[in-house]
Design a protein around this motif. Structure first.
Motif, short mmCIF file in Angstrom:
data_model
loop_
_atom_site.label_atom_id
_atom_site.label_comp_id
_atom_site.label_asym_id
_atom_site.label_seq_id
_atom_site.Cartn_x
_atom_site.Cartn_y
_atom_site.Cartn_z
N GLU A 237 0.85 -1.19 0.00
CA GLU A 237 0.00 0.00 0.00
C GLU A 237 0.88 1.24 0.00
O GLU A 237 2.08 1.17 0.26
CB GLU A 237 -0.87 0.01 1.27
CG GLU A 237 -0.03 0.14 2.54
CD GLU A 237 -0.87 0.35 3.80
OE1 GLU A 237 -1.51 -0.60 4.24
OE2 GLU A 237 -0.88 1.49 4.31
N THR A 238 0.23 2.40 -0.27
CA THR A 238 0.96 3.66 -0.14
C THR A 238 0.68 4.36 1.18
O THR A 238 1.55 4.98 1.76
CB THR A 238 0.57 4.65 -1.26
OG1 THR A 238 -0.85 4.78 -1.27
CG2 THR A 238 1.10 4.17 -2.59
N ASP A 239 -0.59 4.33 1.64
CA ASP A 239 -1.07 5.24 2.69
C ASP A 239 -0.86 6.69 2.22
O ASP A 239 -0.63 7.58 3.02
CB ASP A 239 -0.40 5.00 4.04
CG ASP A 239 -1.27 5.45 5.21
OD1 ASP A 239 -2.47 5.74 4.99
OD2 ASP A 239 -0.75 5.54 6.34
N ALA A 240 -0.92 6.89 0.90
CA ALA A 240 -0.77 8.23 0.32
C ALA A 240 -1.84 9.15 0.90
O ALA A 240 -2.95 8.68 1.19
CB ALA A 240 -0.92 8.15 -1.20
N PRO A 241 -1.55 10.42 1.08
CA PRO A 241 -0.36 11.15 0.58
C PRO A 241 0.86 11.08 1.49
O PRO A 241 1.82 11.80 1.26
CB PRO A 241 -0.88 12.60 0.52
CG PRO A 241 -1.85 12.70 1.65
CD PRO A 241 -2.52 11.34 1.73
N TYR A 242 0.83 10.18 2.48
CA TYR A 242 1.95 10.09 3.42
C TYR A 242 2.90 8.98 3.03
O TYR A 242 2.59 8.14 2.20
CB TYR A 242 1.41 9.84 4.85
CG TYR A 242 0.24 10.73 5.21
CD1 TYR A 242 0.42 12.10 5.36
CD2 TYR A 242 -1.04 10.21 5.33
CE1 TYR A 242 -0.66 12.93 5.66
CE2 TYR A 242 -2.12 11.03 5.63
CZ TYR A 242 -1.93 12.38 5.79
OH TYR A 242 -2.99 13.19 6.08
N LEU A 243 4.07 8.96 3.69
CA LEU A 243 4.98 7.82 3.68
C LEU A 243 5.53 7.43 2.30
O LEU A 243 5.63 6.24 1.98
CB LEU A 243 4.30 6.58 4.32
CG LEU A 243 3.72 6.77 5.72
CD1 LEU A 243 3.03 5.50 6.19
CD2 LEU A 243 4.80 7.21 6.71
N ALA A 244 5.90 8.40 1.50
CA ALA A 244 6.50 8.09 0.20
C ALA A 244 7.76 7.24 0.40
O ALA A 244 8.54 7.48 1.32
CB ALA A 244 6.86 9.37 -0.54
N PRO A 245 7.93 6.23 -0.46
CA PRO A 245 9.10 5.35 -0.32
C PRO A 245 10.41 6.04 -0.73
O PRO A 245 10.39 7.05 -1.44
CB PRO A 245 8.78 4.19 -1.27
CG PRO A 245 7.82 4.74 -2.26
CD PRO A 245 7.04 5.81 -1.56
N VAL A 246 11.51 5.48 -0.31
CA VAL A 246 12.83 5.90 -0.76
C VAL A 246 12.90 5.72 -2.28
O VAL A 246 12.40 4.70 -2.77
CB VAL A 246 13.89 5.02 -0.04
CG1 VAL A 246 15.28 5.19 -0.67
CG2 VAL A 246 13.92 5.37 1.46
N PRO A 247 13.44 6.61 -3.10
CA PRO A 247 14.23 7.79 -2.71
C PRO A 247 13.40 9.07 -2.59
O PRO A 247 13.97 10.15 -2.68
CB PRO A 247 15.21 7.90 -3.88
CG PRO A 247 14.38 7.51 -5.06
CD PRO A 247 13.45 6.43 -4.56
N TRP A 248 12.10 8.96 -2.37
CA TRP A 248 11.23 10.14 -2.34
C TRP A 248 10.69 10.40 -0.94
O TRP A 248 9.67 11.08 -0.79
CB TRP A 248 10.08 9.99 -3.34
CG TRP A 248 10.55 9.80 -4.74
CD1 TRP A 248 10.52 8.65 -5.48
CD2 TRP A 248 11.16 10.78 -5.59
NE1 TRP A 248 11.06 8.85 -6.72
CE2 TRP A 248 11.46 10.16 -6.81
CE3 TRP A 248 11.48 12.14 -5.43
CZ2 TRP A 248 12.06 10.83 -7.87
CZ3 TRP A 248 12.08 12.82 -6.48
CH2 TRP A 248 12.36 12.16 -7.69
N ARG A 249 11.35 9.87 0.07
CA ARG A 249 10.88 10.07 1.44
C ARG A 249 10.67 11.55 1.71
O ARG A 249 11.53 12.38 1.39
CB ARG A 249 11.91 9.49 2.43
CG ARG A 249 11.40 9.48 3.84
CD ARG A 249 12.31 8.74 4.80
NE ARG A 249 11.74 8.83 6.13
CZ ARG A 249 12.23 8.25 7.21
NH1 ARG A 249 13.32 7.52 7.13
NH2 ARG A 249 11.63 8.40 8.37
N GLY A 250 9.50 11.90 2.27
CA GLY A 250 9.19 13.31 2.56
C GLY A 250 8.35 13.95 1.45
O GLY A 250 7.66 14.94 1.69
N ALA A 251 8.41 13.40 0.24
CA ALA A 251 7.59 13.94 -0.85
C ALA A 251 6.14 13.50 -0.66
O ALA A 251 5.84 12.64 0.18
CB ALA A 251 8.12 13.43 -2.19
#
Ligand SMILES: [Zn+2]
Length: 291
Positions: A237-251
Motif C-alpha cells: 500500500e501507499t497510505d498516500a499522501p503520506y509515507l513516500a518510499p525511498v528515494p522520495w521520502r518526505g515527498a
C-alpha cells in the motif's frame, strides 16, 4: 543574471516538496491496498483522481483501495467507487476521530452513517479502525477501544474485510481482535510491528500490508517482520499522501510510487518481482473480492 535551473529545482512545487518522477513499471499489475485520495497535505490541493489512476496504471498499479476514515472522507469514497472501475472503497471512523465524535455527542449518528455507506457493494472494507496511542492520549483510549469493537462487529455483520490502524498499540490491538473474534479477512494496514508481532499476525491468518516505511533506511525491524511474512499473507500500500518510499521520502506520496516499495519487498522476501506481484494481486482479490 539567470542561471539554468537544475532538474530537482524544476521539480519543486511552491510547497517546497520534491515531485517524484515515475519509477520503472512492474511486470505484473498490483493493487495499492490503502490510499487516501481525499486527503491533501498542508499547502497542497487533493490530486485529480483520474490523473492518479492513470499515472498508477502506467507503472503497473492497476487498482487501488480508497480509504475514507472520517464522515466527509467516507461520503467521498462512496461516490468515487461508482465513477472509477479501478477503485474499491473502505469506510470507518479513524481511531483518532472516534474520541472526538464521542466527546461532542455525535458518535451514534456517525456510526449510523458509516454503516449505511458500508452497505454499498463496492465498499468492501471496514477501515481504517484500530488503536492509536501515539496521537490520542489516555483520555481517549476508552472511546477508541469501544469504536474499534464496534467496527470489528460491523465488518462481521456485513461480511466485509477489516483494515486495522495500529500505532504504538500492538498488544491491545491483538488482544481486542482476539476477544471480539477477528473477521475472516483482517488486514494490518501499514504494518508497524516487529518480528514477534508479525509472527502473531501470521499465525492468526491476518494479512500484513507494507507501506513505503519498509524502504526507509532505519526500518530494519520492519524488514525483519516482512521476512517472516508468507507470500500468501502479504499486501502492499501507499497510505498516500503520506509515507513516500525511498528515494522520495518526505515527498507527497501517490499510488504510482508502489513499484519502489514492491521491489524492496521482493528483495527482503527473497522472491522475484513477478512472483511477488502475482501474489499481491491474488491476495488482494482474495481479501476484497474481484473488481
Ligand atoms: Zn491510512
Amino acid at each position: 543574471m539567470t542561471r539554468p535551473m537544475t532538474a530537482p529545482e524544476q521539480a519543486r512545487p511552491a510547497g517546497g516538496r520534491r515531485v517524484p518522477t515515475p519509477p520503472a513499471p512492474l511486470p505484473i499489475p498490483v493493487v495499492d491496498n490503502h490510499t487516501h485520495l481525499d486527503i491533501a497535505r498542508d499547502g497542497e490541493e487533493p490530486a485529480d483522481v483520474g490523473e492518479v489512476v492513470a499515472a498508477a496504471a502506467a507503472v503497473g498499479v492497476d487498482r487501488m483501495v480508497q480509504i475514507g476514515c472520517d464522515l466527509p472522507g467516507a461520503r467521498f469514497t462512496a461516490t468515487l467507487v461508482d465513477k472509477h472501475p479501478a477503485i474499491l472503497g473502505g469506510v470507518a471512523l479513524h481511531p483518532n476521530e472516534a474520541p472526538r465524535l464521542a466527546a461532542s455527542g455525535s458518535l451514534a449518528t456517525a456510526y449510523e452513517e458509516i454503516e449505511a455507506l458500508a452497505g454499498h457493494p463496492r465498499i468492501r472494507v471496514i477501515g481504517e479502525t484500530g488503536l492509536d496511542y501515539f496521537r490520542t492520549g489516555p483520555d481517549g483510549v476508552g472511546a477508541q477501544q469501544d469504536s474499534f469493537r464496534w467496527h470489528i462487529d460491523l465488518a462481521k455483520r456485513l461480511g466485509k474485510a477489516l483494515q486495522i490502524h495500529d500505532r504504538d498499540a500492538h498488544d491491545d490491538v491483538l488482544r481486542i481482535l482476539a476477544e471480539e473474534g477477528a473477521p475472516d479477512r483482517t488486514v494490518m494496514h501499514c504494518f508497524s510491528g516487529d518480528i514477534s508481532v508479525a509472527r502473531a499476525c501470521v499465525e492468526r491468518g491476518y494479512l500484513l500490508s507494507f507501506a513505503g516505511t519498509v524502504t526507509f533506511k532505519n526500518a530494519r525491524e520492519l524488514r525483519d517482520a516482512l521476512s517472516v511474512t508468507p507470500l500468501d499473507q502479504v499486501l502492499v500500500e501507499t497510505d498516500a499522501p503520506y509515507l513516500a518510499p525511498v528515494p522520495w521520502r518526505g515527498a507527497t506520496n501517490a499510488p504510482f510510487l508502489v513499484p519502489l516499495t514492491v521491489r524492496v519487498m521482493a528483495d527482503v522476501m527473497g522472491v522475484s518481482v513477478p512472483m511477488l506481484c502475482e501474489a499481491l494481486s491474488e491476495n488482494s482479490e482474495r481479501v476484497y473480492g474481484p473488481w
